[in-house]
Motif scaffolding. Structure first.
Motif, mmCIF file in Angstrom:
data_model
loop_
_atom_site.group_PDB
_atom_site.id
_atom_site.type_symbol
_atom_site.label_atom_id
_atom_site.label_comp_id
_atom_site.label_asym_id
_atom_site.label_seq_id
_atom_site.Cartn_x
_atom_site.Cartn_y
_atom_site.Cartn_z
ATOM 1 N N ARG A 60 13.094 6.566 -15.199
ATOM 2 C CA ARG A 60 12.629 7.751 -14.473
ATOM 3 C C ARG A 60 13.818 8.471 -13.858
ATOM 4 O O ARG A 60 14.080 8.370 -12.665
ATOM 5 C CB ARG A 60 11.616 7.355 -13.407
ATOM 6 C CG ARG A 60 10.368 6.772 -14.028
ATOM 7 C CD ARG A 60 9.337 6.473 -12.992
ATOM 8 N NE ARG A 60 8.110 6.069 -13.656
ATOM 9 C CZ ARG A 60 7.007 5.778 -13.037
ATOM 10 N NH1 ARG A 60 6.947 5.832 -11.725
ATOM 11 N NH2 ARG A 60 5.930 5.418 -13.710
ATOM 12 N N LYS A 61 14.498 9.230 -14.669
ATOM 13 C CA LYS A 61 15.728 9.897 -14.234
ATOM 14 C C LYS A 61 15.480 11.038 -13.256
ATOM 15 O O LYS A 61 16.372 11.414 -12.509
ATOM 16 C CB LYS A 61 16.502 10.425 -15.450
ATOM 17 C CG LYS A 61 16.912 9.335 -16.409
ATOM 18 C CD LYS A 61 17.895 8.395 -15.766
ATOM 19 C CE LYS A 61 18.329 7.323 -16.749
ATOM 20 N NZ LYS A 61 18.979 6.207 -16.137
ATOM 21 N N ASP A 62 14.275 11.599 -13.243
ATOM 22 C CA ASP A 62 13.999 12.717 -12.346
ATOM 23 C C ASP A 62 13.372 12.270 -11.027
ATOM 24 O O ASP A 62 13.019 13.084 -10.194
ATOM 25 C CB ASP A 62 13.111 13.752 -13.036
ATOM 26 C CG ASP A 62 11.779 13.176 -13.497
ATOM 27 O OD1 ASP A 62 11.658 11.937 -13.603
ATOM 28 O OD2 ASP A 62 10.863 13.970 -13.763
ATOM 29 N N LEU A 63 13.267 10.974 -10.814
ATOM 30 C CA LEU A 63 12.681 10.436 -9.586
ATOM 31 C C LEU A 63 13.704 10.515 -8.458
ATOM 32 O O LEU A 63 14.847 10.086 -8.611
ATOM 33 C CB LEU A 63 12.249 8.990 -9.810
ATOM 34 C CG LEU A 63 11.598 8.267 -8.641
ATOM 35 C CD1 LEU A 63 10.294 8.955 -8.238
ATOM 36 C CD2 LEU A 63 11.329 6.820 -9.015
ATOM 37 N N ASN A 64 13.288 11.077 -7.331
ATOM 38 C CA ASN A 64 14.171 11.223 -6.176
ATOM 39 C C ASN A 64 13.889 10.223 -5.060
ATOM 40 O O ASN A 64 14.800 9.753 -4.403
ATOM 41 C CB ASN A 64 14.053 12.627 -5.568
ATOM 42 C CG ASN A 64 14.516 13.703 -6.500
ATOM 43 O OD1 ASN A 64 15.380 13.479 -7.323
ATOM 44 N ND2 ASN A 64 13.929 14.873 -6.377
ATOM 45 N N LYS A 65 12.583 9.944 -4.846
ATOM 46 C CA LYS A 65 12.226 9.173 -3.665
ATOM 47 C C LYS A 65 10.944 8.395 -3.902
ATOM 48 O O LYS A 65 10.029 8.879 -4.576
ATOM 49 C CB LYS A 65 12.042 10.125 -2.481
ATOM 50 C CG LYS A 65 11.799 9.470 -1.149
ATOM 51 C CD LYS A 65 11.761 10.522 -0.043
ATOM 52 C CE LYS A 65 11.652 9.892 1.313
ATOM 53 N NZ LYS A 65 11.687 10.899 2.374
ATOM 54 N N VAL A 66 10.880 7.195 -3.313
ATOM 55 C CA VAL A 66 9.690 6.359 -3.335
ATOM 56 C C VAL A 66 9.297 6.105 -1.883
ATOM 57 O O VAL A 66 10.134 5.692 -1.083
ATOM 58 C CB VAL A 66 9.953 5.017 -4.049
ATOM 59 C CG1 VAL A 66 8.742 4.111 -3.975
ATOM 60 C CG2 VAL A 66 10.380 5.248 -5.492
ATOM 61 N N ILE A 67 8.042 6.365 -1.562
ATOM 62 C CA ILE A 67 7.552 6.177 -0.194
ATOM 63 C C ILE A 67 6.518 5.060 -0.202
ATOM 64 O O ILE A 67 5.555 5.097 -0.973
ATOM 65 C CB ILE A 67 6.934 7.476 0.366
ATOM 66 C CG1 ILE A 67 7.984 8.588 0.350
ATOM 67 C CG2 ILE A 67 6.391 7.242 1.781
ATOM 68 C CD1 ILE A 67 7.432 9.962 0.666
ATOM 69 N N ILE A 68 6.734 4.083 0.673
ATOM 70 C CA ILE A 68 5.841 2.937 0.794
ATOM 71 C C ILE A 68 5.123 3.048 2.133
ATOM 72 O O ILE A 68 5.751 3.122 3.184
ATOM 73 C CB ILE A 68 6.628 1.605 0.734
ATOM 74 C CG1 ILE A 68 7.484 1.527 -0.522
ATOM 75 C CG2 ILE A 68 5.680 0.419 0.857
ATOM 76 C CD1 ILE A 68 6.739 1.533 -1.816
ATOM 77 N N ASP A 69 3.784 3.079 2.072
ATOM 78 C CA ASP A 69 2.995 3.103 3.300
ATOM 79 C C ASP A 69 2.073 1.882 3.329
ATOM 80 O O ASP A 69 2.091 1.058 2.411
ATOM 81 C CB ASP A 69 2.206 4.421 3.436
ATOM 82 C CG ASP A 69 1.207 4.643 2.324
ATOM 83 O OD1 ASP A 69 0.904 3.714 1.556
ATOM 84 O OD2 ASP A 69 0.696 5.777 2.213
ATOM 85 N N ALA A 70 1.265 1.762 4.364
ATOM 86 C CA ALA A 70 0.395 0.593 4.514
ATOM 87 C C ALA A 70 -0.602 0.488 3.366
ATOM 88 O O ALA A 70 -0.950 -0.616 2.947
ATOM 89 C CB ALA A 70 -0.338 0.648 5.852
ATOM 90 N N GLY A 71 -1.062 1.605 2.838
ATOM 91 C CA GLY A 71 -1.986 1.577 1.711
ATOM 92 C C GLY A 71 -1.381 0.904 0.498
ATOM 93 O O GLY A 71 -2.056 0.181 -0.237
ATOM 94 N N VAL A 72 -0.107 1.121 0.281
ATOM 95 C CA VAL A 72 0.596 0.479 -0.836
ATOM 96 C C VAL A 72 0.673 -1.022 -0.594
ATOM 97 O O VAL A 72 0.376 -1.826 -1.478
ATOM 98 C CB VAL A 72 2.015 1.076 -1.005
ATOM 99 C CG1 VAL A 72 2.777 0.349 -2.086
ATOM 100 C CG2 VAL A 72 1.942 2.563 -1.298
ATOM 101 N N VAL A 73 1.048 -1.416 0.602
ATOM 102 C CA VAL A 73 1.189 -2.832 0.952
ATOM 103 C C VAL A 73 -0.148 -3.551 0.811
ATOM 104 O O VAL A 73 -0.210 -4.682 0.328
ATOM 105 C CB VAL A 73 1.739 -2.996 2.383
ATOM 106 C CG1 VAL A 73 1.804 -4.470 2.778
ATOM 107 C CG2 VAL A 73 3.107 -2.352 2.506
ATOM 108 N N ASN A 74 -1.223 -2.887 1.184
ATOM 109 C CA ASN A 74 -2.547 -3.492 1.142
ATOM 110 C C ASN A 74 -3.239 -3.347 -0.206
ATOM 111 O O ASN A 74 -4.394 -3.727 -0.355
ATOM 112 C CB ASN A 74 -3.417 -2.921 2.261
ATOM 113 C CG ASN A 74 -2.884 -3.292 3.625
ATOM 114 O OD1 ASN A 74 -2.414 -4.406 3.834
ATOM 115 N ND2 ASN A 74 -2.931 -2.367 4.560
ATOM 116 N N GLY A 75 -2.540 -2.784 -1.180
ATOM 117 C CA GLY A 75 -3.089 -2.673 -2.518
ATOM 118 C C GLY A 75 -4.109 -1.572 -2.713
ATOM 119 O O GLY A 75 -4.796 -1.529 -3.731
ATOM 120 N N LYS A 76 -4.202 -0.660 -1.771
ATOM 121 C CA LYS A 76 -5.173 0.433 -1.860
ATOM 122 C C LYS A 76 -4.610 1.668 -2.545
ATOM 123 O O LYS A 76 -5.355 2.455 -3.106
ATOM 124 C CB LYS A 76 -5.669 0.805 -0.456
ATOM 125 C CG LYS A 76 -6.422 -0.303 0.222
ATOM 126 C CD LYS A 76 -6.859 0.093 1.611
ATOM 127 C CE LYS A 76 -7.577 -1.070 2.284
ATOM 128 N NZ LYS A 76 -7.937 -0.753 3.657
#
Length: 108
Positions: free
Chosen positions: A77-93
């Motif tokens: 993914r060469k055009d990817l700039n940023k990944v944001i992790i929030d509680a929903g990601v951690v909780n699998g939602k």
């Protein structure tokens, strides 16, 4: 010895010189991608470690499991700039929020 509390586990994730979140920042930086852990995500990671009764050791395995798929796809993914992790990601939602050249969307 007493078990660490949630706030102490969050500090372990963020404060030491070689904190886990700092390690992931460097790993993602090597792929020219920024990673952001929101405060609610850090608390959710700490809660998972508390639930497993694994303490600070559980933080690494939780992060590895959480970011494995995203890290696997980073090189393609060469055009990817940023990944944001929030509680929903951690909780699998939710999937991580991905930002591509100023456009933001959920990971597919």
């Amino acid at each position: 010895m007493d078990e660490l509390e949630e706030t102490e586990l969050v500090r372990v994730l963020t404060e030491p010189k070689n904190a886990l979140t700092k390690q992931y920042h460097k790993l993602f930086f090597m792929e020219n991608v920024e990673i952001e852990f929101q405060d609610d995500a850090l608390k959710a990671i700490a809660k998972k470690a508390l639930a497993k009764k694994s303490g600070a050791r559980g933080l690494r395995s939780t992060l590895e499991t959480l970011l494995l798929d995203t890290m696997y796809h980073l090189p393609s993914r060469k055009d990817l700039n940023k990944v944001i992790i929030d509680a929903g990601v951690v909780n699998g939602k939710n999937d991580p929020i991905l930002s591509y050249n100023n456009k933001t969307k959920k990971q597919a």
